[in-house]
Design a protein around this motif. Structure first.
Motif, mmCIF file in Angstrom:
data_model
loop_
_atom_site.group_PDB
_atom_site.id
_atom_site.type_symbol
_atom_site.label_atom_id
_atom_site.label_comp_id
_atom_site.label_asym_id
_atom_site.label_seq_id
_atom_site.Cartn_x
_atom_site.Cartn_y
_atom_site.Cartn_z
ATOM 1 N N LEU A 23 0.807 -1.222 0.000
ATOM 2 C CA LEU A 23 0.000 0.000 0.000
ATOM 3 C C LEU A 23 0.840 1.272 0.000
ATOM 4 C CD1 LEU A 23 -3.306 0.455 1.719
ATOM 5 C CD2 LEU A 23 -1.652 2.234 2.033
ATOM 6 N N GLN A 24 1.834 1.337 0.907
ATOM 7 C CA GLN A 24 2.569 2.597 1.028
ATOM 8 C C GLN A 24 3.404 2.938 -0.205
ATOM 9 O OE1 GLN A 24 3.229 1.457 5.138
ATOM 10 N NE2 GLN A 24 3.686 3.605 5.513
ATOM 11 N N PRO A 25 4.193 1.971 -0.749
ATOM 12 C CA PRO A 25 4.905 2.314 -1.974
ATOM 13 C C PRO A 25 3.972 2.711 -3.114
ATOM 14 C CG PRO A 25 5.481 0.094 -1.214
ATOM 15 C CD PRO A 25 4.584 0.667 -0.217
ATOM 16 N N LEU A 26 2.854 2.007 -3.253
ATOM 17 C CA LEU A 26 1.917 2.347 -4.331
ATOM 18 C C LEU A 26 1.336 3.736 -4.111
ATOM 19 C CD1 LEU A 26 -0.065 -0.952 -4.990
ATOM 20 C CD2 LEU A 26 1.631 0.152 -6.442
ATOM 21 N N ALA A 27 1.031 4.051 -2.845
ATOM 22 C CA ALA A 27 0.435 5.358 -2.552
ATOM 23 C C ALA A 27 1.390 6.476 -2.931
ATOM 24 C CB ALA A 27 0.078 5.443 -1.076
ATOM 25 N N GLN A 28 2.707 6.215 -2.763
ATOM 26 C CA GLN A 28 3.672 7.259 -3.121
ATOM 27 C C GLN A 28 3.736 7.461 -4.622
ATOM 28 O OE1 GLN A 28 7.498 6.887 -1.360
ATOM 29 N NE2 GLN A 28 6.707 7.879 0.475
ATOM 30 N N GLN A 29 3.447 6.390 -5.381
ATOM 31 C CA GLN A 29 3.505 6.501 -6.831
ATOM 32 C C GLN A 29 2.348 7.327 -7.380
ATOM 33 O OE1 GLN A 29 6.577 5.350 -6.619
ATOM 34 N NE2 GLN A 29 6.451 5.190 -8.824
ATOM 35 N N VAL A 40 -1.723 12.064 -7.704
ATOM 36 C CA VAL A 40 -2.934 12.888 -7.649
ATOM 37 C C VAL A 40 -2.999 13.625 -6.326
ATOM 38 C CG1 VAL A 40 -4.289 11.516 -9.234
ATOM 39 C CG2 VAL A 40 -4.200 10.884 -6.832
ATOM 40 N N GLY A 41 -4.023 14.438 -6.170
ATOM 41 C CA GLY A 41 -4.176 15.237 -4.952
ATOM 42 C C GLY A 41 -4.453 14.363 -3.740
ATOM 43 N N ARG A 42 -4.331 14.974 -2.569
ATOM 44 C CA ARG A 42 -4.449 14.225 -1.328
ATOM 45 C C ARG A 42 -5.800 13.539 -1.205
ATOM 46 N NH1 ARG A 42 -3.669 16.007 4.827
ATOM 47 N NH2 ARG A 42 -5.054 14.280 5.145
ATOM 48 N N GLU A 43 -6.845 14.290 -1.542
ATOM 49 C CA GLU A 43 -8.183 13.747 -1.326
ATOM 50 C C GLU A 43 -8.474 12.577 -2.265
ATOM 51 O OE1 GLU A 43 -11.435 16.803 -0.945
ATOM 52 O OE2 GLU A 43 -10.111 17.009 0.785
ATOM 53 N N GLN A 44 -8.085 12.786 -3.538
ATOM 54 C CA GLN A 44 -8.321 11.713 -4.514
ATOM 55 C C GLN A 44 -7.529 10.471 -4.130
ATOM 56 O OE1 GLN A 44 -7.243 14.656 -7.305
ATOM 57 N NE2 GLN A 44 -8.696 13.863 -8.813
ATOM 58 N N ARG A 45 -6.300 10.716 -3.634
ATOM 59 C CA ARG A 45 -5.462 9.590 -3.253
ATOM 60 C C ARG A 45 -6.120 8.800 -2.129
ATOM 61 N NH1 ARG A 45 0.311 10.584 -0.795
ATOM 62 N NH2 ARG A 45 -1.011 10.809 1.015
ATOM 63 N N SER A 46 -6.658 9.543 -1.168
ATOM 64 C CA SER A 46 -7.295 8.880 -0.033
ATOM 65 C C SER A 46 -8.454 7.997 -0.496
ATOM 66 C CB SER A 46 -7.785 9.942 0.956
ATOM 67 O OG SER A 46 -8.423 9.320 2.016
ATOM 68 N N VAL A 47 -9.251 8.538 -1.428
ATOM 69 C CA VAL A 47 -10.388 7.758 -1.942
ATOM 70 C C VAL A 47 -9.893 6.525 -2.679
ATOM 71 C CG1 VAL A 47 -12.324 7.789 -3.546
ATOM 72 C CG2 VAL A 47 -11.881 9.759 -2.078
ATOM 73 N N ALA A 48 -8.845 6.718 -3.505
ATOM 74 C CA ALA A 48 -8.320 5.594 -4.281
ATOM 75 C C ALA A 48 -7.818 4.490 -3.355
ATOM 76 C CB ALA A 48 -7.188 6.073 -5.187
ATOM 77 N N PRO A 68 -12.486 3.116 7.808
ATOM 78 C CA PRO A 68 -12.369 4.550 8.066
ATOM 79 C C PRO A 68 -12.234 5.352 6.770
ATOM 80 C CG PRO A 68 -10.334 3.443 8.589
ATOM 81 C CD PRO A 68 -11.323 2.367 8.302
ATOM 82 N N ALA A 69 -12.942 6.431 6.700
ATOM 83 C CA ALA A 69 -12.856 7.296 5.531
ATOM 84 C C ALA A 69 -11.818 8.381 5.803
ATOM 85 C CB ALA A 69 -14.208 7.918 5.255
ATOM 86 N N ASP A 70 -11.270 8.937 4.738
ATOM 87 C CA ASP A 70 -10.371 10.073 4.851
ATOM 88 C C ASP A 70 -9.229 9.801 5.830
ATOM 89 O OD1 ASP A 70 -9.456 12.562 4.215
ATOM 90 O OD2 ASP A 70 -10.463 13.499 5.928
ATOM 91 N N ALA A 71 -8.497 8.738 5.579
ATOM 92 C CA ALA A 71 -7.396 8.404 6.483
ATOM 93 C C ALA A 71 -6.091 8.401 5.703
ATOM 94 C CB ALA A 71 -7.636 7.032 7.099
ATOM 95 N N THR A 72 -4.971 8.419 6.437
ATOM 96 C CA THR A 72 -3.660 8.402 5.784
ATOM 97 C C THR A 72 -3.338 6.976 5.324
ATOM 98 O OG1 THR A 72 -2.593 7.950 7.872
ATOM 99 C CG2 THR A 72 -2.837 10.250 7.275
ATOM 100 N N PRO A 73 -2.371 6.843 4.378
ATOM 101 C CA PRO A 73 -2.013 5.497 3.903
ATOM 102 C C PRO A 73 -1.636 4.563 5.039
ATOM 103 C CG PRO A 73 -0.957 7.156 2.554
ATOM 104 C CD PRO A 73 -1.648 7.891 3.642
#
Lengths: 238, 485
Positions: free
Chosen positions: B19-25, B28-36, B101-106
């Motif tokens: 999850l974390q390496p993919l999230a860094q790749q 997009v913006g923070r919010e979109q990333r969180s949703v993805a 949980p919604a809207d959380a960090t990776p």
């Protein structure tokens, strides 16, 4: 409030005293080392089937591979939690910048680091032959990677790369298990021929799994130690 | 085919590692990333749900025992899927999907995935040490989730939680070591077969250690000090997950260990006494609590005490009662926790009343039938301790009614103004409505549900079925040979 806090001091003492007595009484009656365990005897008899000269490796990666995967996940959870806590507190207080240890240490460490790396990699790669393996070697690798940071007082590790090593190694461990699944075998079943016991290239996939464990543990601990030193995170977390 | 059961545990772990390496790749913006990331995580859980349902088809006739690594029973680790673990697994997966949980960090998403993998492992594993590994993973993942909270007291509270949990882990591990030294095996079915003959003292001591150890997560009396303060600071969704599902998983682990390893009256008595103490302490503390969430947390300690009382009754009946109470609590408590989130509206109050009525046990809601049959069971069982449990149980119901209706009393005289936007239900409210719907549907179909649960509990209580479906005949013969030597 004061009354309740005074009683609070007594209860843990009582509890731990009772617990100590209980455990002492228990362990006094257990016959340690008398009889060989059932599973232990079975491993002695059949353990060689996996081709690992180090029977502990056969247990850790073969018979109890799922436990090892769980242990990797526990370490990962601990590192992730620590990262979370550290990045949370960092918003409030600035940590004191490490000034480094000076010329002498710096040169000593640059001499020591490659040797340490070599020892770490050796321990990991010979896990199926001699005592040691991924967890132990991984810790040595992590220390080797961390020493320059300690000496110079700044992060020299590429966080991005470390994250990929950490995640990729864990993922490959699982994917090797899944590969066995695709071939119609059980999850985490050792693949490839066991080979000749005692040779470097033996024990099928076990050395590969141990290499991945070593990489993951090393990367994880290095990143964790790095977090403790770093002032601000260059990464994108938070 | 059946081997792919391991994927239920492996896939969330795989997703968490990557999850974390993919999230860094993701560029997009923070919010979109969180949703993805949330979608990615929930999709993983959905896949495990699909695998579970696929494999759970034939479990009614014959439980599924899947060996890891292709080694036979006492040597390797096995996953065991019977109707009880199937039910728990599906409930866990659904709860995770609903309460993610919604809207959380990776990092939080990664910890949630680890929590998912460990809960599923707890539901499935048929090996004592493997259970411990997943229990530990669950504990470490929850430390992070609690500590991630932004409230000022979070570090202290999570540190205390860590200490209690750590103590529990040490106790559980000592218990497991005792069992291993006694039987030479870690496989539950194999231990069960070995322990059927032989003395009971050492196993009983081991049971008490495991009970106290795993009891930390099951909110057992004496090791539940973390419950109120942790539930008071974490988000309602996480509270709902921990109180509703995770505590039940710990209870089921205890019950499996109890039933399979130590079906002695003494072990049941320990469970009964600790259950009674849990009910008394939990309900009284809930009655005194000022804050709604703390009240719900204390009341959950009391409810779990009742569940322990139920499981301490005779094997067949106790299993059914404990299962009924657990499932009821699994629906009602998350519902109540979800309603504490956000601003209250009129229909929130209505739902709160529905859950509260069922929790207290007002007919015709399911809570009534559960409590009624537990009462008759306690009367039939007789004995001084059971009678004490009966009195405590009735008293607790009165106290429960008192504090739940005090909440209503405080809110009802000045109900929230008429809602302006009826359409803005919000996810938390929606989950509340869904759980309320489950309660109503169960009320309307008590008989068929009870019939199903009877079958599930009778299958789960069958030791011989477990032994015969895990330990293969050849391994059993080998055991006999081993013993003769």
């Amino acid at each position: 409030m004061s009354r309740s806090s005074r009683s609070m001091e007594w209860t843990p003492l009582l509890f731990s005293g009772g617990l100590a007595f209980f455990l002492f009484a228990l362990f006094a009656v257990i016959p340690f080392g008398d009889t060989a365990m059932k599973v232990g005897t079975m491993i002695h008899q059949q353990g060689g089937e996996l081709g690992a000269a180090n029977l502990v490796t056969a247990v850790v990666l073969g018979y109890r591979g799922l436990d090892t995967l769980g242990e990797l996940a526990i370490l990962f959870a601990a590192a992730t939690s620590a990262g979370l806590v550290l990045s949370n507190t960092r918003q409030r207080t600035r940590s004191i910048k490490n000034k480094g240890l000076g010329e002498l240490f710096e040169s000593a460490i640059s001499l020591l680091m490659p040797l340490l790396l070599l020892v770490g990699v050796y321990i990991v790669l010979h896990g199926h032959l001699t005592p040691g393996g991924g967890f132990q070697g991984g810790v040595v690798i992590a220390v080797a990677l961390f020493l320059p940071t300690l000496a110079r007082g700044e992060m020299v590790i590429n966080h991005h790369l470390i994250q990929w090593i950490e995640g990729g190694a864990g993922a490959l461990f699982i994917l090797i298990g899944v590969a066995a699944l695709i071939q119609g075998a059980a999850f985490l079943q050792p693949l490839m021929a066991a080979g000749e016991v005692g040779r470097f290239l033996s024990a099928g996939t076990l050395p590969v799994l141990y290499l991945l464990v070593g990489l993951k543990v090393g990367a994880e601990l290095a990143a964790l130690l790095g977090h403790l030193v770093e002032d601000d995170e260059p990464g994108v977390q938070q | 085919m059946s081997n792919s059961l391991a994927l239920v545990i492996a896939l969330p772990l795989l997703a968490a590692f990557l999850l974390q390496p993919l999230a860094q790749q993701l560029g997009v913006g923070r919010e979109q990333r969180s949703v993805a990331i949330q979608l990615y995580a929930q999709l993983t859980i959905a896949v495990t749900l699909w695998i579970t349902l696929m494999l759970g088809n034939g479990v009614e006739q014959q439980p599924l025992s899947v060996m890891m690594g292709g080694f036979s029973a006492p040597m390797g680790i096995n996953l065991y899927l019977d109707r009880l673990s199937l039910l728990l697994l599906v409930a866990t997966q659904l709860a995770l999907l609903l309460l993610w949980p919604a809207d959380a960090t990776p990092r939080i998403h990664a910890l949630m995935l680890l929590l998912s993998a460990s809960s599923m492992g707890l539901a499935l594993s048929g090996d004592l040490f493997n259970l411990y590994v997943f229990y530990e993973l669950l504990a470490v993942a929850t430390f992070g989730l609690v500590a991630a909270n932004s409230s000022r007291s979070a570090p202290l509270i999570s540190f205390r939680y860590l200490l209690i949990s750590g103590l529990g882990s040490v106790l559980a591990l000592s218990g497991i070591a005792l069992i291993y030294s006694h039987t030479g095996s870690l496989n539950l079915a194999d231990i069960s077969a070995t322990l059927q003959h032989g003395d009971a003292e050492l196993p009983l001591a081991a049971f008490i250690l495991i009970l106290l150890g795993i009891g930390v997560k099951a909110e057992l009396f004496a090791v539940n000090g973390w419950v109120p303060e942790v539930y008071a600071i974490i988000s309602p969704r996480l509270s709902a997950l921990l109180a509703g599902v995770v505590s039940k998983l710990a209870v089921v682990v205890i019950v499996r260990v109890l039933l399979m390893l130590f079906p002695h009256p003494e072990a049941a008595q320990v469970l009964l006494v600790l259950g009674i103490l849990g009910v008394i302490s939990g309900e009284l503390a809930a009655w005194r609590a000022q804050d709604l969430r703390r009240m719900l947390a204390y009341s959950s300690i009391g409810q779990l005490g009742m569940i322990f009382i139920a499981f301490s009754l005779s094997l067949e009946f106790g299993m059914l009662m404990g299962l009924l109470l657990s499932l009821h609590h699994m629906v009602v408590k998350p519902g109540l926790f979800m309603l504490t989130a956000g601003k209250s509206k009129r229909w929130h109050m209505a739902l709160f009343v529905l859950f509260a009525l069922s929790l207290v046990g007002v007919p015709p809601l399911p809570g009534f039938w559960v409590k009624l049959s537990l009462l008759t069971g306690l009367v039939e069982a007789g004995g001084a301790l059971n009678q004490l449990a009966l009195i405590v149980f009735l008293g607790a119901t009165v106290i429960e009614a008192s504090y739940l209706f005090r909440v209503l009393q405080n809110t009802l005289p000045n109900p929230p103004a008429v809602d302006e936007g009826h359409l803005t239900v919000g996810w938390n409210g929606l989950v509340g409505v869904l759980l309320g719907g489950v309660l109503v549907v169960t009320t309307l179909s008590v008989d068929p549900v009870l019939e199903q649960l009877k079958q599930i509990s009778s299958q789960a209580g069958d030791r011989n079925l477990l032994i015969s479906s895990v330990v293969t005949p050849s391994a059993e013969q080998q055991m006999v040979v081993e013993r003769d030597k």
